[in-house]
Scaffold this active site. Structure first.
Site, PDB file in Angstrom:
ATOM      1  N   CYS A 178       0.863  -1.177   0.000  1.00 51.68           N
ATOM      2  CA  CYS A 178       0.000   0.000   0.000  1.00 51.68           C
ATOM      3  C   CYS A 178       0.902   1.229   0.000  1.00 51.68           C
ATOM      4  CB  CYS A 178      -0.953  -0.006   1.200  1.00 51.68           C
ATOM      5  SG  CYS A 178      -0.115  -0.048   2.796  1.00 51.68           S
ATOM      6  N   THR A 179       0.341   2.400   0.209  1.00 52.75           N
ATOM      7  CA  THR A 179       1.121   3.632   0.059  1.00 52.75           C
ATOM      8  C   THR A 179       2.264   3.729   1.055  1.00 52.75           C
ATOM      9  OG1 THR A 179      -0.887   4.752  -0.694  1.00 52.75           O
ATOM     10  CG2 THR A 179       0.986   6.144  -0.084  1.00 52.75           C
TER      11      THR A 179
END
Length: 268
Positions: A178-179
């Protein structure tokens, strides 16, 4: 030479029964230092992105690291030529990232960290199922080639995808990203609770990968959505060239006047 504004992103899952008492202190310290951004506090930990002068950011992160429970807080840094937030928010939450699965505790059990330098080798292996734990509009802006897109509009929809599309008997090895790392840390805990054996996640998320992996060796394609007014960053962690139509959520070039999909001129 780096841009003037430092943007610091960090999170940590830990048991924090006195988290409510930190709200006022943190809000006051951040405002005195001229910082803007968002800090989320919960009994399960902290999740934050703050921006301001280098010295001001250091004051707040050092304050947090002064607590023994946060002494090892990992901080991801990027830069921008102007402030990417409108105001400073310090909020109390039930979860610092809302998966809404009762009883799930990443502090006790989560997937194995994979460092950025080792990520390419892992996801290139044929028996590894790679999952992008971000929302659909984020995936449209950029991702790792071959990663599964759950097609979610919010993070709390991810368990439905994982429970219906993945089988621990068939998907023996799963790698998630994810980020910044927080969403996949909680999502890997969910997979382990469901009986999956080998579960991995990218340490520090895409932001750490872009920081540490040479573009010539990178498997990342596109830009990475960030939750501030930059909208996306490129491989050098500078403001990217794409954005999102706020009406239909289509990805558009930031320089465009209107969305080719719906004709709107309302962009993030």
């Amino acid at each position: 030479m780096h841009d003037e504004i430092v943007i610091a992103s960090f999170y940590k899952f830990f048991h924090w029964p006195d988290y409510r008492g930190w709200q006022g202190r943190l809000r006051e310290r951040c405002r005195e230092a001229g910082l803007r951004g968002t800090i989320l506090l919960a009994e399960e930990g902290i999740n934050a992105t703050i921006a301001g002068r280098r010295e001001a950011v250091a004051q707040v992160t050092e304050m947090l690291r002064g607590d023994a429970r946060l002494a090892d807080l990992e901080i991801k840094i990027s830069y921008h030529h102007e402030m990417p937030f409108q105001r400073m928010k310090v909020r109390l939450k039930h979860e610092i990232v809302a998966l809404k699965v009762p009883g799930l505790d990443p502090k006790k059990r989560a997937g194995a960290y994979v460092e950025a330098r080792d990520w390419n080798d892992l996801i290139a292996q044929e028996d590894v199922t790679v999952i992008d734990a971000r929302n659909d509009y984020e995936v449209q802006m950029g991702s790792f080639a071959g990663a599964l897109n759950p097609g979610t509009e919010s993070f709390n929809e991810l368990p439905q995808f994982l429970s219906t599309r993945l089988d621990p008997e068939r998907h023996k090895r799963v790698a998630m990203f994810c980020t910044g790392g927080i969403r996949c840390e909680k999502a890997t805990a969910y997979l382990l609770e469901r009986g999956f054996g080998e579960v991995y996640h990218l340490r520090g998320g895409v932001l750490r990968y872009l920081e540490q992996v040479d573009p010539a060796e990178s498997l990342w394609q596109g830009e990475c959505f960030v939750f501030d007014e930059r909208v996306t960053v490129d491989h050098s962690l500078k403001k990217g060239g794409i954005t999102i139509c706020d009406d239909c959520k289509a990805v558009v070039e930031a320089a465009e006047k209107r969305c080719a999909n719906c004709g709107s001129s309302n962009f993030l």
